[in-house]
Scaffold this motif. Structure first.
Motif, PDB file in Angstrom:
ATOM      1  N   GLU A 108       0.804  -1.217   0.000  1.00  0.00           N
ATOM      2  CA  GLU A 108       0.000   0.000   0.000  1.00  0.00           C
ATOM      3  C   GLU A 108       0.850   1.287   0.000  1.00  0.00           C
ATOM      4  OE1 GLU A 108      -3.030  -0.225   3.035  1.00  0.00           O
ATOM      5  OE2 GLU A 108      -3.893  -2.046   2.177  1.00  0.00           O
ATOM      6  N   LEU A 137      -2.291  -1.356  -4.173  1.00  0.00           N
ATOM      7  CA  LEU A 137      -2.754   0.022  -4.049  1.00  0.00           C
ATOM      8  C   LEU A 137      -4.160   0.035  -3.462  1.00  0.00           C
ATOM      9  CD1 LEU A 137      -1.572   1.468  -7.488  1.00  0.00           C
ATOM     10  CD2 LEU A 137      -0.312   1.338  -5.320  1.00  0.00           C
ATOM     11  N   ASN A 188      -8.928   1.864  -6.206  1.00  0.00           N
ATOM     12  CA  ASN A 188      -8.836   1.456  -7.611  1.00  0.00           C
ATOM     13  C   ASN A 188      -7.553   1.964  -8.273  1.00  0.00           C
ATOM     14  OD1 ASN A 188      -9.362   4.174  -7.820  1.00  0.00           O
ATOM     15  ND2 ASN A 188     -11.349   3.950  -8.854  1.00  0.00           N
ATOM     16  N   GLY A 189      -6.669   2.553  -7.477  1.00  0.00           N
ATOM     17  CA  GLY A 189      -5.423   3.089  -8.011  1.00  0.00           C
ATOM     18  C   GLY A 189      -5.548   4.494  -8.551  1.00  0.00           C
ATOM     19  N   LEU A 229      -1.805   5.022  -9.590  1.00  0.00           N
ATOM     20  CA  LEU A 229      -1.479   4.071 -10.660  1.00  0.00           C
ATOM     21  C   LEU A 229      -1.191   4.786 -11.977  1.00  0.00           C
ATOM     22  CD1 LEU A 229      -1.059   1.180 -11.573  1.00  0.00           C
ATOM     23  CD2 LEU A 229      -3.539   0.956 -11.886  1.00  0.00           C
ATOM     24  N   ILE A 273      -4.419  -4.395  -6.384  1.00  0.00           N
ATOM     25  CA  ILE A 273      -5.183  -3.379  -5.656  1.00  0.00           C
ATOM     26  C   ILE A 273      -5.773  -3.979  -4.391  1.00  0.00           C
ATOM     27  CG2 ILE A 273      -5.748  -1.978  -7.695  1.00  0.00           C
ATOM     28  CD1 ILE A 273      -8.550  -3.281  -7.678  1.00  0.00           C
ATOM     29  N   HIS A 274      -6.147  -3.074  -3.456  1.00  0.00           N
ATOM     30  CA  HIS A 274      -6.851  -3.432  -2.222  1.00  0.00           C
ATOM     31  C   HIS A 274      -8.114  -2.574  -2.161  1.00  0.00           C
ATOM     32  CE1 HIS A 274      -2.726  -4.582  -0.187  1.00  0.00           C
ATOM     33  NE2 HIS A 274      -3.048  -5.378  -1.195  1.00  0.00           N
ATOM     34  N   PRO A 275      -9.212  -3.016  -2.786  1.00  0.00           N
ATOM     35  CA  PRO A 275     -10.380  -2.141  -2.947  1.00  0.00           C
ATOM     36  C   PRO A 275     -11.302  -2.090  -1.729  1.00  0.00           C
ATOM     37  CG  PRO A 275     -10.769  -4.226  -4.059  1.00  0.00           C
ATOM     38  CD  PRO A 275      -9.370  -4.294  -3.511  1.00  0.00           C
ATOM     39  N   ALA A 283      -9.177  -0.021 -12.546  1.00  0.00           N
ATOM     40  CA  ALA A 283      -7.737  -0.331 -12.564  1.00  0.00           C
ATOM     41  C   ALA A 283      -7.329  -0.964 -13.891  1.00  0.00           C
ATOM     42  CB  ALA A 283      -7.395  -1.249 -11.399  1.00  0.00           C
TER      43      ALA A 283
END
Length: 453
Positions: free
Chosen positions: A251, A291, A294-295, A312, A329-331, A351
């Motif tokens: 992250e 990230l 959604n970046g 991103l 990603i980490h949404p 993304a």
């Protein structure tokens, strides 16, 4: 490699000068410092690396107190321009090859006792993308810390993760644990973890992350970034036979894990770490640091910057395209509706659109963290809204059912509840696990297990 020693005769003027200085300064109290020892240069093993990626030259096995290092180019591939050697006066130096073929470098080590030289050959080959194993289901677990605090905890976590059928386990290979002092590596704790995971055939996604007490690579300083890359190279090389998946930071767009998030500084680190990973193991898979969101969109959580805007796209703008094999990603901020995955799917699409717009549509996108952050099962100081174990278990089944075709791999965060209190002084959620902190299983544990049968 060839090793030579040169006689002291051509160093006589230097020796005489040092003797004169020693006599002229000798009228005061004599403080005895380190004594020079005979230098022995060691330029390291011959290597094969990819074209157009930074390569480390490693003379750290050389010996000799009070010695001066000097790296220089000896031979080049036909038609190759002479590369710049960064840190040419240090034990570890760097260059970027731009031509296929063999580069030969000489390391000279010298002091008042003499000169020693050694050579190393670096063979440059075309880049190839690594193969990525099948399997879609992973688990995040803090095996390096509270989930592996004792051997009993480590054994229990590993066995229970294996029993539910997870294919991957993701955890930190914390830099400050592995290299507590510059160039002093300690792998015993991680060797113990890997040995236990090997016994139950669990694949590892290792996170190369965080700063150190003696180095902060987040500032963008290239010297500190190369120190991080050196840790990455040595760690990947050490675990080459057991770990093939490596994530470059966690992250980096979240100020909790990267002070003052900067896509420019992260991309510098990404480039150096990616090259180091490939130098250590060309077949390793390097994953972008997950990230948040959604970046693209800016997110605040609990008053902190949870995701910096346009991270991103800015990685691509700064030239990061060729420095990760898989995007991630980490949404979390899109996982707020316990009855729908529509928002999460939109984040994945966002993304993937950014990737496609930058010529990266062929790369896989993974979700390396997703869990019930917004669905606590008990009230806390932030909210009185709670959700039942059944609701969370049904949501787990929903996201894996709906998202499996949208992203290549999904890692549930996390396996075990954080064993601490969630409070204004500790913003670590303690409700996201498949099991409670005492290992009592939740309904989501059974759902995950049945889903993978």
């Amino acid at each position: 490699m060839r090793f030579t020693k040169i006689s002291l005769s051509n160093r006589f003027p230097l020796i005489l000068l040092l003797l004169i200085l020693n006599l002229s300064l000798g009228c005061g109290k004599v403080v005895k410092g380190p004594e020079p020892t005979i230098p022995e240069a060691n330029a390291g093993e011959d290597q094969t690396v990819f074209v157009d990626y930074q390569c480390q030259l490693d003379g750290s096995l050389s010996t000799g107190n009070l010695a001066v290092y000097l790296w220089r180019i000896k031979t080049l591939p036909s038609g190759a321009p002479s590369p710049t050697i960064t840190s040419s006066d240090a034990p570890k130096a760097y260059f970027t090859p731009t031509k296929l073929g063999t580069y030969e470098f000489e390391l000279e080590l010298s002091n008042v006792l003499g000169i020693s030289t050694d050579e190393v050959k670096i063979t440059i080959v075309p880049f190839y993308a690594p193969s990525i194993e099948a399997g879609s289901c992973g688990i995040c677990s803090h095996l390096q810390s509270h989930d592996g605090e004792t051997d009993e905890d480590l054994d229990r976590n590993a066995q229970m993760i294996s029993e539910i059928g997870a294919e991957f386990v993701r955890f930190d290979f914390d830099w400050k644990d592995i290299e507590p002092e510059d160039d002093k590596f300690s792998y015993a704790k991680y060797e113990n973890i890997i040995a236990k995971l090997d016994q139950i055939n669990l694949k590892v996604l290792g996170i190369l992350d965080y700063g150190n007490t003696w180095s902060d690579p987040t500032t963008g300083d290239i010297k500190e970034i190369n120190r991080f890359a050196d840790y990455a190279l040595n760690t990947v090389k050490h675990f080459k036979s057991d770990v093939k998946f490596w994530q470059i930071w966690n992250e980096p767009n979240n100020e909790t894990f990267w002070a003052n998030p900067s896509a420019e500084n992260y991309t510098k680190l990404l480039k150096a770490a990616y090259a180091a990973i490939k130098q250590a193991d060309p077949d390793a898979v390097a994953i972008l640091g997950g990230l948040v969101g959604n970046g693209r969109d800016e997110v605040y959580l609990y008053g902190r910057l949870f995701a910096k805007a346009n991270f991103l796209p800015d990685i691509y703008t700064k030239g990061g395209k060729d420095y990760f094999d898989v995007a991630s990603i980490h949404p979390y901020n899109f996982a707020t509706d316990i009855n729908s995955t529509a928002s999460i799917e939109a984040a994945i699409n966002d993304a993937q659109t950014i990737m496609s717009n930058n010529g990266d549509g062929g790369k896989e996108l993974w979700i390396t963290e997703l869990g019930p952050l917004y669905f606590p099962q008990e009230p806390n100081f932030l909210t009185t809204e709670v959700y039942t174990e059944t609701e969370v278990a049904d949501w787990l089944n929903l996201i894996y059912t709906d998202l499996r075709a949208k992203c290549s791999k999904l890692f549930w965060y996390e396996f075990r509840d954080y064993p601490g209190e969630f409070s204004v002084f500790n913003l670590e959620p303690n409700w996201e696990g498949l099991v409670k902190s005492d290992y009592t299983t939740k309904e989501a544990y059974a759902v995950y297990k049945n889903m993978l049968k």
